[in-house]
Structure formats: structure tokens, C-alpha cells
Enzyme design. Structure first.
Site, short mmCIF file in Angstrom:
data_model
loop_
_atom_site.label_atom_id
_atom_site.label_comp_id
_atom_site.label_asym_id
_atom_site.label_seq_id
_atom_site.Cartn_x
_atom_site.Cartn_y
_atom_site.Cartn_z
N ARG A 15 27.45 44.41 34.82
CA ARG A 15 27.14 45.17 36.02
C ARG A 15 26.66 46.58 35.63
NH1 ARG A 15 32.78 44.40 39.04
NH2 ARG A 15 33.43 44.51 36.87
N LYS A 75 33.19 49.89 34.57
CA LYS A 75 34.49 49.71 33.92
C LYS A 75 34.99 51.03 33.34
CE LYS A 75 36.15 45.99 33.63
NZ LYS A 75 36.99 45.33 34.68
N TYR A 94 35.88 52.25 37.93
CA TYR A 94 37.18 51.57 37.91
C TYR A 94 37.93 52.06 36.67
CZ TYR A 94 35.68 47.94 41.27
OH TYR A 94 35.26 47.26 42.39
N HIS A 96 41.88 51.51 36.49
CA HIS A 96 43.12 50.73 36.35
C HIS A 96 44.04 51.38 35.31
CE1 HIS A 96 41.78 47.60 39.06
NE2 HIS A 96 40.62 47.62 38.46
N GLU A 118 39.45 51.98 42.32
CA GLU A 118 40.47 51.07 42.86
C GLU A 118 41.52 51.76 43.73
OE1 GLU A 118 40.06 51.72 39.65
OE2 GLU A 118 41.96 52.34 38.78
N ILE A 178 41.13 38.85 52.05
CA ILE A 178 39.67 38.93 51.81
C ILE A 178 39.20 37.71 51.02
CG2 ILE A 178 37.79 40.33 50.90
CD1 ILE A 178 39.31 42.09 52.74
N ASP A 198 49.05 31.34 55.13
CA ASP A 198 49.42 32.74 54.92
C ASP A 198 50.83 32.92 55.49
OD1 ASP A 198 47.38 35.44 54.39
OD2 ASP A 198 49.41 35.81 55.13
N ARG A 203 47.77 37.33 61.06
CA ARG A 203 46.57 37.00 60.27
C ARG A 203 46.13 35.55 60.56
NH1 ARG A 203 42.33 39.63 58.14
NH2 ARG A 203 41.29 38.23 56.70
N LEU A 240 48.22 38.04 47.66
CA LEU A 240 48.45 39.36 47.06
C LEU A 240 49.63 40.00 47.77
CD1 LEU A 240 47.50 41.68 45.15
CD2 LEU A 240 46.20 42.56 47.07
N ALA A 268 44.12 34.82 42.03
CA ALA A 268 45.14 35.87 41.88
C ALA A 268 45.65 36.00 40.45
CB ALA A 268 46.31 35.58 42.82
N ASP A 270 44.68 37.74 38.13
CA ASP A 270 44.74 39.13 37.64
C ASP A 270 46.05 39.82 38.03
OD1 ASP A 270 43.98 39.12 40.32
OD2 ASP A 270 42.82 40.96 40.14
N ASN A 300 38.05 37.67 35.64
CA ASN A 300 36.96 38.55 36.06
C ASN A 300 35.83 37.70 36.63
OD1 ASN A 300 35.00 40.50 36.32
ND2 ASN A 300 34.39 40.33 34.16
N1 LIG Z 1 40.03 36.79 39.53
C1 LIG Z 1 39.19 37.67 39.99
O1 LIG Z 1 38.09 37.86 39.46
C2 LIG Z 1 39.52 38.46 41.20
C3 LIG Z 1 38.55 39.20 41.88
C4 LIG Z 1 38.91 39.87 43.06
C5 LIG Z 1 40.23 39.82 43.52
N2 LIG Z 1 41.16 39.09 42.80
C6 LIG Z 1 42.56 38.97 43.24
O2 LIG Z 1 42.65 38.07 44.33
C7 LIG Z 1 43.91 38.30 44.99
C8 LIG Z 1 43.72 38.33 46.50
O3 LIG Z 1 42.97 39.49 46.83
P1 LIG Z 1 42.60 39.86 48.34
O4 LIG Z 1 41.63 40.99 48.26
O5 LIG Z 1 42.21 38.65 49.09
O6 LIG Z 1 44.01 40.40 48.89
P2 LIG Z 1 44.41 40.58 50.43
O7 LIG Z 1 45.49 41.61 50.43
O8 LIG Z 1 43.20 40.82 51.27
O9 LIG Z 1 45.02 39.15 50.85
C9 LIG Z 1 46.21 38.66 50.34
C10 LIG Z 1 46.83 37.75 51.38
O10 LIG Z 1 47.92 37.07 50.76
C11 LIG Z 1 48.87 36.86 51.79
N3 LIG Z 1 50.15 36.46 51.23
C12 LIG Z 1 51.13 37.20 50.65
N4 LIG Z 1 52.15 36.41 50.27
C13 LIG Z 1 51.82 35.15 50.60
C14 LIG Z 1 52.45 33.88 50.48
N5 LIG Z 1 53.68 33.76 49.95
N6 LIG Z 1 51.80 32.78 50.92
C15 LIG Z 1 50.57 32.88 51.47
N7 LIG Z 1 49.94 34.03 51.63
C16 LIG Z 1 50.54 35.16 51.21
C17 LIG Z 1 48.88 38.18 52.54
O11 LIG Z 1 49.49 38.06 53.82
C18 LIG Z 1 47.38 38.49 52.60
O12 LIG Z 1 46.79 37.99 53.79
C19 LIG Z 1 44.44 39.59 44.39
O13 LIG Z 1 45.39 39.29 43.40
C20 LIG Z 1 43.23 40.22 43.74
O14 LIG Z 1 43.55 41.10 42.68
C21 LIG Z 1 40.83 38.44 41.66
#
Ligand SMILES: NC(=O)c1ccc[n+]([C@@H]2O[C@H](COP(=O)([O-])OP(=O)(O)OC[C@H]3O[C@@H](n4cnc5c(N)ncnc54)[C@H](O)[C@@H]3O)[C@@H](O)[C@H]2O)c1
Length: 376
Positions: A15, A75, A94, A96, A118, A178, A198, A203, A240, A268, A270, A300
Site C-alpha cells: 500500500r 505501516k 498506523y 500499533h 488506529e 463492520i 451477534d 445490532r 471483536l 479476528a 489479529d 493482514n
Molecule cells: N485479518 C485481517 O486482515 C483483519 C482486517 C481488518 C479487521 N480485522 C479484525 O476483524 C475483527 C472484527 O472487526 P470489526 O471491525 O468488524 O469489529 P466490530 O467492532 O465492528 O464488530 C465486532 C462485532 O462482534 C460482536 N461480538 C462480540 N462478542 C461476540 C460474540 N461472543 N459472538 C458474536 N458476536 C460478538 C460485537 O457485538 C460486534 O458487533 C477484529 O478483530 C479486527 O481486528 C482483521
């Protein structure tokens, strides 16, 4: 302001922090933009496009750090960049920090102004510079999941949308934030039968209102998860809990309930992953198999689609970069609380609680740093 955009040198980072469109916008406001030769190459932007937008190209990373008041990156700086950073130089990227004491101490020693993407935070507590990457990862989760469901890649050999006369695949999405929402939209668009789980009832109500009819919502609990994984072909982990490790919603023993060739995409990962058997993988080697279940756990994911990720990220960062360039970082951070929360390390002081707590370092009130600068 003089802005510098170095080429990212972290392994596999394609990027770039500014597109030619971003250069044109900053130029329109009277700023000078230096871009390192080939900085946009990995994202599909040629030097000529930057030049046409008004950037000046510099041959080396040393030149860019040497001339810029604000460095825009993607980064965190890596060790070989530390010595290039100047006192009082503004770094917008970023970081972190909480995951690297070495980086934190290096930035403290340099006396730089570190504004971390972040931790930029809106009043509704959303994180506007993290959202775009979640959007990319959510949509990609289905694209990757669909691919690994193919038989040659050890999946169940099922097409997500089915065909006339053949039922579609079942997709389970754990977490309707998201990532989960974008994943559900993609899977539904391909014709799969989608379930989002969820723990937030509001939500689930919202998702139930906005999603197409091939998406159903369910409360997330162990009983429901155990029932659903028996019949699902693709499972996406997207939970998350802010500031905490992800809970293990799918434990080792549950793999035996799944059909062979089921694909798990733990986005999730990460945050430790919400599937117990998930270990971080890379784009070079994205999957592994346990008990016939395919695990995709790339930490990533957006890195595989640098064009989309760069444009999505810079759409979100540019309005903030403009404020920083137009007003200077002190005034921009005083005027805009979102940006103020992005300040992590300033002039040898830690000003963000999470970073101070992570390494037992003293915390300076960010207001003091901003006040100092006013008086200076
Ligand atoms: N691997 C990657 O490249 C990458 C990239 C972007 C984001 N992520 C990760 O993805 C994850 C989700 O990110 P997001 O932006 O969607 O977060 P977010 O906060 O928008 O959504 C998380 C959702 O999880 C729900 N939740 C919490 N506990 C729960 C459970 N026990 N059962 C079901 N749902 C539950 C919450 O209510 C919330 O709606 C994060 O860990 C983020 O770091 C990873």
C-alpha cells in the site's frame, strides 16, 4: 506544509499513504508534496501519475524523510527508518504502539510527533481509519472462503450460490460488526444462505432490517453455534471485544461436528482469533487443515488487494491529513477531538493511556503537550 510520502519497506506491504488524487487535493490547498520514486508501484500508481497531480519525486527514502515536515505512511516505521526521523517531525501512519516496546522507545527517543491512524476516534467511538480495512477484510473473507471451498483446494466442493435446481451453500458469520456486515452482503449477493450471529440484540435488529431475505440473524451462544456448524460450509470469524483477546467461540472439539471440507476464515486472528485452532498465516501460505477442516487465518488480509486497500484507506485519511497540513498539528488537534485522540507519542512523551499502560511508562496529559506548543 511540506509533506513526504516514502515507499513502504515493511515486508509484503504494497500500500501507499497517498494516491495521485490525494496529491492533487493537497496541492490545491497550497502544500508541497514529495513522493519517493516507485512509492505507488505496488498499488498500481505510476510515478507519472503523481507528477501529473503535482508531486515532486525524490529518489531515496532518506531524501523524503530529510525534507518533509509531515511524513504520511501506511505501516509503522521499521528499525532501518528510525534514524531518518527528525525531532518534531509529524508522522501520520498506523503505529500499533502497544504491540511494540522497541518502536515506542525509538519514537520517544526521536522526539517525533506520532499520530496513529488506529486511535483516531470519532465521538460515537468508531475508529474511522480502521473501518476501511475491516470493510476490505469482510468482503475478502467471502471471496477467499469461496475459493477454498473448491475441491482442488481441499474444500467441500460447493459453489456458494448453487445453480438452478441445486441448493446454495450455508455461510455462518460470527460477529455482525463492520467485517461481519460486509461479509454477509458479499455472501448474500452471491446467493448463499447466510446466518449472522451477534451478542448485541440491537445490532441483530438493525441487520435484520437492512439485509436481503437470504440473510437470517441469530443470537450468538454456544448452543446455537454448535447446531449451526453442523450444516455450514463456510464459517467467518468476525467478533471483536474492544481491548481484549477474541473469545474462542469455536473450540477444538467442535471441529468434529463439522463436515469435512468446511472452510473457516478467522478474520479476528489479529486479536487472537475466535476459533481455537486458528494460528496466524500469511498470503504465501494462507491455509492449513486440521481434521479435514480448512483454516484460513491471514492476519493482514487487505495486503492482498493493495489497490482497493490503498484507495479505501486514503479516502479516510486524506480529510485528516488536510486538516493537519492546513492548520499544523497543534491547532488541528486542538480543533478536532478525533485527531487529538490519534496523538500517541509527542516530543519524547507518551500521551496515550493504552501505550503508557502497556509498558509502564509515565503518561503525559495530551492537553499539556498542546498547551506547551501554544506557549512556545
Ligand atoms: N485479518 C485481517 O486482515 C483483519 C482486517 C481488518 C479487521 N480485522 C479484525 O476483524 C475483527 C472484527 O472487526 P470489526 O471491525 O468488524 O469489529 P466490530 O467492532 O465492528 O464488530 C465486532 C462485532 O462482534 C460482536 N461480538 C462480540 N462478542 C461476540 C460474540 N461472543 N459472538 C458474536 N458476536 C460478538 C460485537 O457485538 C460486534 O458487533 C477484529 O478483530 C479486527 O481486528 C482483521
Amino acid at each position: 506544509m511540506v509533506i513526504g510520502v516514502p515507499k513502504e519497506i515493511k515486508n509484503n506491504e504494497n500500500r501507499v499513504a497517498l494516491t495521485p488524487a490525494g496529491v492533487a487535493e493537497l496541492r490545491k490547498h497550497g502544500h508541497t508534496v514529495y513522493v519517493q520514486v516507485n512509492a505507488g508501484e505496488g498499488s498500481g500508481f505510476e510515478d507519472e501519475e503523481y507528477i501529473a497531480a503535482g508531486a515532486q519525486m525524490l529518489p531515496t527514502i532518506e531524501d523524503v524523510y530529510g525534507i518533509a515536515e509531515m511524513i504520511m505512511k501506511v505501516k509503522e516505521p521499521i528499525a532501518q527508518e528510525y534514524d531518518l526521523i527528525k525531532e518534531n517531525q509529524l508522522l501520520f501512519t498506523y503505529f500499533h504502539f502497544a504491540s511494540s516496546e522497541e518502536l515506542t522507545r525509538a519514537m520517544l527517543a526521536k522526539g517525533a510527533v506520532c499520530l496513529a491512524y488506529e486511535t483516531v476516534e470519532k465521538t460515537d467511538r468508531s475508529l474511522p481509519l480502521l473501518v476501511p480495512m475491516s470493510e476490505v477484510a469482510g468482503r475478502m473473507a467471502i471471496q477467499e472462503g469461496a475459493k477454498y471451498l473448491e475441491k482442488p483446494l481441499k474444500g467441500r466442493g460447493i459453489l456458494l450460490g448453487g445453480v438452478p435446481g441445486v441448493k446454495p451453500a450455508n455461510v455462518l458469520i460470527l460477529g455482525g460488526g463492520i467485517v461481519g456486515t460486509q461479509a454477509a452482503k458479499m455472501a448474500a449477493g452471491l446467493g448463499a444462505h447466510v446466518t449472522i450471529m451477534d451478542i448485541s440484540l440491537p445490532r441483530l435488529r438493525y441487520l435484520s432490517d437492512i439485509m436481503p431475505s437470504n440473510v437470517q440473524t441469530m443470537m450468538s451462544n454456544e448452543y446455537n453455534i454448535r447446531e449451526m456448524i453442523k450444516v455450514c460450509d463456510l464459517i467467518v470469524g468476525a467478533v471483536l471485544i474492544p481491548g481484549a483477546k477474541a473469545p474462542h467461540l469455536i473450540t477444538r472439539d467442535m471441529l468434529s461436528l463439522m463436515r469435512s471440507g468446511t472452510v473457516l476464515v478467522d478474520v479476528a486472528v489479529d486479536q487472537g482469533g475466535c476459533i481455537e485452532t486458528c494460528q496466524p498465516t500469511t498470503h504465501e501460505n494462507p491455509t492449513y487443515i486440521i481434521d479435514g477442516i480448512v483454516h484460513y487465518c491471514v492476519a493482514n488480509m487487505p495486503g492482498a488487494v493493495p489497490y482497493t486497500s490503498t484507495v479505501a484507506l486514503t479516502n479516510a485519511t486524506l480529510p485528516y491529513a488536510l486538516q493537519l497540513a492546513n492548520k499544523g498539528w497543534q491547532k488541528a488537534c486542538r480543533d478536532n477531538m478525533d485527531l487529538q485522540l490519534g496523538l500517541n507519542v509527542v516530543d519524547g512523551k507518551v500521551v496515550y493511556k493504552g501505550v503508557a499502560d502497556a509498558f509502564g511508562l509515565p503518561l503525559t496529559d495530551v492537553k499539556e503537550v498542546l498547551r506547551d506548543e501554544v506557549e512556545a
